[in-house]
Each structure stands twice: as C-alpha cells, then as structure tokens.
Design an enzyme around this catalytic site. Structure first.
Site, PDB file in Angstrom:
ATOM      1  CB  CYS A  63      -0.917   0.020   1.214  1.00 51.48           C
ATOM      2  SG  CYS A  63      -2.054   1.436   1.222  1.00 51.48           S
ATOM      3  CB  CYS A 112      -1.929   4.961   4.233  1.00 48.50           C
ATOM      4  SG  CYS A 112      -3.347   4.203   3.431  1.00 48.50           S
ATOM      5  CB  SER A 113      -0.575   0.811   6.454  1.00 48.03           C
ATOM      6  OG  SER A 113      -1.403   1.510   7.373  1.00 48.03           O
ATOM      7  CB  CYS A 114      -5.117  -0.035   2.373  1.00 50.01           C
ATOM      8  SG  CYS A 114      -5.809   1.628   2.454  1.00 50.01           S
TER       9      CYS A 114
END
Length: 204
Positions: A109, A112-114
C-alpha cells in the site's frame, strides 16, 4: 498494477490520530491498574500472528483442496470468503491473486497501510514502513531478496497496490508433497507473509 485512490481524505492522518487515541487510552488504563501492558502485548501479538492470519490460512487451504471454491475465490474474493462464515465482513472489495511458477504476486500500500486485516490480522510493522512502501514498486526483486526470496529471472513479479476500497490477498502455491494432508494441516503451513507475497508457505 492497480491505481491507488483514497478519495479526498488523508487516510494516513486518520490512522495516526487513531494510533494516538489508542496510545492515550492504553496509558490511562495502565496507570489506573486496569490493564497489564504485557497482557495487551499478548493480545496484539495474537491478532497479528495467530487469529487474523489463521482466517486467511483457512481460505488458502480450502482453495488448495477445493477447485470450485478456488474458482469462486479468484472470481470474487469478498463473496467467497464471506460464504465460509468464519470471517467477519471483509473490506469493500477483496481481490485474490494466484501465485504460479510463471507469476509471483506481491502486495503493498504505497500511500498508507491499507491491509485486509479480516483475513491477515494486524499489518506487520514493515508493511507500514516507508522503505517497503516505496521500494516494493520500484525494486520488487530487491525487496523479496531482503525477505530471503529469490525467484527465477523468468518469473514475472506483479505488485498490487491496495487502497481503502480494494484489498489484495495472495493465494500462494501449494507446497510439494502435501497431497495427503488434511485441510487443517495445510492451513498450518500457510504463513502471513506468503499471503502478502513476501514469503512462501512452510514445507510439510
């Protein structure tokens, strides 16, 4: 590679604010003696390495032994996983991509950090780190090498960029010599990293 879109909101700042709130709540509860920090660590570890990834491992193992389920999983990951009944609501759109001798898939991702936490648990620290997020797209072979993964030069590497709307799960190749193993035993071989594409399942 998919296009990364997070609409107009800043997903990263939302995550940061949530982390701050959790940290503040944890501090208050700890100071009042309601929560043992060590117990919290164990709970977090369980979700990161056991409970969440175990859901994904069950999905992978079923796909290995059930061709019809595998077909449905690759066609519509969200619906196939939901039909199993033991996983809570998966994000808006779960896409399952299959590793083969010709193609190796890897998930990142970049903004961000999906992450498909419903099937993989909490994201590992390295998944959220800037070096992984930036290098995974530019130098996937180098990143895989850092994880101890060396692929033949002829193997194509596909990098999938998760978004708030679409998450990805890698269906790793079934290890050789596991033809007689039960579905439960097969699930024990599936690692979290193999479902992100930065690792392989364990050998039987």
């Amino acid at each position: 590679m998919s296009t990364h879109s997070h609409d107009d909101h800043d997903h990263g700042s939302e995550l940061g604010e949530m982390q701050l709130r959790v940290r503040a709540l944890e501090t208050i509860l700890t100071e009042k003696g309601y929560v043992d920090p060590k117990a919290l660590d164990l709970i977090i570890e369980a979700y990161e390495t056991k409970i969440g990834p175990r859901n994904g491992a069950r999905v992978v193992a079923k796909a290995w032994v059930d061709p019809e389920f595998k077909r449905r999983l690759l066609a519509d990951g969200s619906a196939a996983v939901a039909a199993l009944g033991h996983v809570s609501r998966v994000g808006d759109h779960l896409v399952v991509v299959e590793n083969t001798p010709q193609v190796h898939n890897m998930v990142v991702c970049t903004l961000c950090s999906c992450y498909p936490w419903e099937v993989l648990g909490l994201p590992p620290v390295w998944y959220k780190a800037a070096p992984y997020r930036s290098r995974a797209v530019k130098d996937p072979r180098g990143v895989l090498a850092d994880f101890g993964i060396t692929l033949p030069k002829e193997t194509e590497i596909r990098v999938w960029d998760s978004t708030a709307e679409t998450r990805f799960l890698v269906l790793p190749m079934r290890p050789a010599g596991t033809e007689r193993l039960s579905e439960d035993r097969l699930a024990d071989l599936v690692t979290r990293d193999s479902m992100i594409g930065t690792g392989f399942p364990k050998n039987a």
